[in-house]
Write a protein that holds these residues in place. Structure first.
Motif, PDB file in Angstrom:
ATOM      1  N   PRO A   1      -0.805   1.260  12.283  1.00  0.00           N
ATOM      2  CA  PRO A   1      -2.275   1.192  12.374  1.00  0.00           C
ATOM      3  C   PRO A   1      -2.990   2.398  11.762  1.00  0.00           C
ATOM      4  N   GLU A   2      -2.366   3.593  11.788  1.00  0.00           N
ATOM      5  CA  GLU A   2      -3.015   4.758  11.171  1.00  0.00           C
ATOM      6  C   GLU A   2      -3.086   4.590   9.656  1.00  0.00           C
ATOM      7  N   LEU A   3      -2.007   4.092   9.056  1.00  0.00           N
ATOM      8  CA  LEU A   3      -2.022   3.815   7.628  1.00  0.00           C
ATOM      9  C   LEU A   3      -3.050   2.738   7.316  1.00  0.00           C
ATOM     10  N   ALA A   4      -3.128   1.715   8.165  1.00  0.00           N
ATOM     11  CA  ALA A   4      -4.105   0.641   7.964  1.00  0.00           C
ATOM     12  C   ALA A   4      -5.527   1.187   7.982  1.00  0.00           C
ATOM     13  N   LYS A   5      -5.804   2.094   8.917  1.00  0.00           N
ATOM     14  CA  LYS A   5      -7.155   2.665   8.993  1.00  0.00           C
ATOM     15  C   LYS A   5      -7.464   3.503   7.759  1.00  0.00           C
ATOM     16  N   THR A   6      -6.493   4.318   7.337  1.00  0.00           N
ATOM     17  CA  THR A   6      -6.707   5.148   6.152  1.00  0.00           C
ATOM     18  C   THR A   6      -6.970   4.290   4.927  1.00  0.00           C
ATOM     19  N   LEU A   7      -6.116   3.283   4.713  1.00  0.00           N
ATOM     20  CA  LEU A   7      -6.293   2.403   3.558  1.00  0.00           C
ATOM     21  C   LEU A   7      -7.610   1.637   3.634  1.00  0.00           C
ATOM     22  N   SER A   8      -7.940   1.183   4.837  1.00  0.00           N
ATOM     23  CA  SER A   8      -9.186   0.448   5.016  1.00  0.00           C
ATOM     24  C   SER A   8     -10.384   1.290   4.600  1.00  0.00           C
ATOM     25  N   ASP A   9     -10.419   2.541   5.062  1.00  0.00           N
ATOM     26  CA  ASP A   9     -11.534   3.434   4.708  1.00  0.00           C
ATOM     27  C   ASP A   9     -11.574   3.689   3.205  1.00  0.00           C
ATOM     28  N   LEU A  10     -10.410   3.901   2.605  1.00  0.00           N
ATOM     29  CA  LEU A  10     -10.367   4.170   1.166  1.00  0.00           C
ATOM     30  C   LEU A  10     -10.855   2.973   0.351  1.00  0.00           C
ATOM     31  N   ILE A  11     -10.460   1.770   0.783  1.00  0.00           N
ATOM     32  CA  ILE A  11     -10.869   0.548   0.071  1.00  0.00           C
ATOM     33  C   ILE A  11     -12.364   0.317   0.213  1.00  0.00           C
ATOM     34  N   ILE A  12     -12.878   0.460   1.432  1.00  0.00           N
ATOM     35  CA  ILE A  12     -14.306   0.242   1.675  1.00  0.00           C
ATOM     36  C   ILE A  12     -15.146   1.253   0.894  1.00  0.00           C
ATOM     37  N   ASN A  13     -14.646   2.497   0.776  1.00  0.00           N
ATOM     38  CA  ASN A  13     -15.370   3.537   0.058  1.00  0.00           C
ATOM     39  C   ASN A  13     -15.047   3.572  -1.434  1.00  0.00           C
ATOM     40  N   GLU A  14     -14.330   2.528  -1.907  1.00  0.00           N
ATOM     41  CA  GLU A  14     -14.018   2.337  -3.326  1.00  0.00           C
ATOM     42  C   GLU A  14     -13.268   3.527  -3.923  1.00  0.00           C
ATOM     43  N   LYS A  15     -12.355   4.094  -3.147  1.00  0.00           N
ATOM     44  CA  LYS A  15     -11.543   5.204  -3.649  1.00  0.00           C
ATOM     45  C   LYS A  15     -10.196   4.743  -4.186  1.00  0.00           C
ATOM     46  N   VAL A  16      -9.825   3.498  -3.915  1.00  0.00           N
ATOM     47  CA  VAL A  16      -8.598   2.934  -4.459  1.00  0.00           C
ATOM     48  C   VAL A  16      -8.709   1.411  -4.417  1.00  0.00           C
ATOM     49  N   VAL A  17      -8.074   0.777  -5.372  1.00  0.00           N
ATOM     50  CA  VAL A  17      -7.925  -0.683  -5.364  1.00  0.00           C
ATOM     51  C   VAL A  17      -6.489  -0.987  -4.974  1.00  0.00           C
ATOM     52  N   VAL A  18      -6.302  -1.859  -3.981  1.00  0.00           N
ATOM     53  CA  VAL A  18      -4.950  -2.235  -3.540  1.00  0.00           C
ATOM     54  C   VAL A  18      -4.724  -3.700  -3.897  1.00  0.00           C
ATOM     55  N   LEU A  19      -3.604  -3.956  -4.546  1.00  0.00           N
ATOM     56  CA  LEU A  19      -3.216  -5.312  -4.920  1.00  0.00           C
ATOM     57  C   LEU A  19      -1.907  -5.688  -4.231  1.00  0.00           C
ATOM     58  N   ASN A  20      -1.802  -6.898  -3.685  1.00  0.00           N
ATOM     59  CA  ASN A  20      -2.891  -7.845  -3.595  1.00  0.00           C
ATOM     60  C   ASN A  20      -3.908  -7.372  -2.547  1.00  0.00           C
ATOM     61  N   PRO A  21      -5.174  -7.828  -2.666  1.00  0.00           N
ATOM     62  CA  PRO A  21      -6.247  -7.282  -1.832  1.00  0.00           C
ATOM     63  C   PRO A  21      -6.085  -7.636  -0.358  1.00  0.00           C
TER      64      PRO A  21
END
Length: 393
Positions: free
Chosen positions: A249-269
């Motif tokens: 869940p900590e990784l999920a939160k970090t990735l979620s914040d980065l994606i929402i703030n357009e700091k990284v694109v993760v594929l598949n979305p």
């Protein structure tokens, strides 16, 4: 075996045998697969009418998935799929900004459709879809061994290239950094490397590293090159979203914040976590009745008849139960038995004269992109199957 049971089976004349390709004549990406004795030395002929049928049902299914995603988000019902509330906003953001968070590729698994028009899609491998080396590299090699000018249904490389090229234009960089990652299993690594190869040809600066070596911070995703840390623009992962938000869940939160703030694109979305979830098939069955997806329910229905029980986020054909009135119960073992289960109407696989079962896979990008086949002497296609190439009759 009764004569009438054999009449509906795939005739031997549809199969063409070729010489076994030697390791030295194949790309390095295929060597591990060759050692696993996984590739069939026959190709199955598929009629153009069958190809068009698979294309049609896949197009209709993808349209349904998009409509249902709009609806489940607008109704705020992602929790019905068991997706944690903390990950909802990330899914919604990526869905509402699909131009910057494009769907790269997935595969519809289809039962039936050879010799008949009774095909049904049983699931969408939309998150961490494998069989890339087989489809991109092996099928063309085998096709070349046939006489004449044989064709297959396979534009997958060009279609993935188109998506990555469009994404590159949105990123606005000359050489965006593209990082592929997985848990490090050789099969996953080779699948990721197929995408890395395409990313390189599409103008990215690509790298591979195992997940344990990827650096996630509030500032972005990074990987180490010598003594330097390089900012990652696009992260391609062969790691399930459900594992990330359930087990990390900590990784999920970090990735979620980065994606929402357009700091990284993760594929598949992130929204592919919805499409991968088989409870979503039940949502579609309830809200968008159709004739292309196998009818799916959250609970066992008395009127369902022959059915299949599956884990919501199961993979590799594991922990599946097939219940029919004409045959004994069939079960597969695996690691997903503790997940929530769904119940799906049973649609049998096509059979050949030796009682091998065949399942069609239709790769999907922005459109139907490639067909592949898996075969097994079982009504459940598992990781023990054979991969079979095809040609168009």
């Amino acid at each position: 075996m009764a004569v009438e049971n054999r009449l509906g089976r795939l005739a031997d004349s549809r199969f063409k045998e070729i010489k076994r390709l030697k390791k030295k004549h194949t790309p390095h990406r295929l060597h591990w697969f060759l050692e696993e004795d996984y590739f069939s030395e026959e190709l199955l002929g598929i009629y153009r009418s069958e190809v068009e049928q698979f294309r049609r049902v896949s197009d209709e299914a993808f349209y349904l998935f998009q409509r249902a995603t709009d609806k489940i988000i607008s109704e705020n019902k992602l929790s019905e799929l068991g997706i944690p509330q903390s990950f909802h906003q990330c899914i919604i953001h990526s869905w509402k900004n699909k131009n910057k968070h494009p769907f790269l590729y997935g595969r519809f698994d289809i039962n039936g459709g050879l010799k008949s028009d009774r095909s049904r899609i049983i699931e969408f491998n939309a998150d961490t879809c494998s069989t890339l080396p087989e489809t991109l590299l092996w099928q063309p090699l085998q096709l070349q061994q046939l006489k004449g000018t044989p064709q297959s249904f396979n534009s997958l490389k060009d279609d993935i290239t188109a998506t990555l090229s469009t994404l590159k234009s949105y990123l606005g960089k000359d050489k965006p950094v593209f990082l592929g990652t997985s848990f490090g299993y050789i099969e996953d690594v080779e699948n990721v490397n197929c995408i890395i190869d395409i990313a390189y040809q599409s103008g990215y600066k690509p790298f591979y590293t195992n997940l344990e070596n990827v650096i996630f911070s509030d500032e972005g995703v990074f990987h180490q090159v010598g003594n330097e840390y390089e900012d990652v623009d696009v992260l391609f992962k062969m790691i399930p979203w459900d594992w990330i938000f359930n087990d990390e869940p900590e990784l999920a939160k970090t990735l979620s914040d980065l994606i929402i703030n357009e700091k990284v694109v993760v594929l598949n979305p992130p929204y592919t976590a919805v499409w991968q979830n088989k409870k979503f098939l039940a949502y579609i069955t309830k809200n968008f009745p159709n004739s292309v997806l196998a009818e799916t329910y959250i609970t066992q229905q008395p009127y369902l008849g022959d059915y299949v029980k599956k884990p919501a986020y199961g993979r590799l054909g594991e922990n599946i139960t097939v219940e029919t009135t004409s045959k004994a119960r069939l079960e597969s073992q695996g690691d997903f038995g503790n997940q929530d289960m769904i119940y799906q109407k049973y649609y049998p696989l096509d059979l050949d004269l030796e009682a091998y079962s065949y399942q069609i896979g239709m790769f999907y990008t922005s459109k139907a992109s490639a067909i592949n086949l898996r075969a097994q002497e079982s009504s459940i296609i598992t990781d023990d199957c054979e991969f079979m190439s095809h040609y168009i009759i």
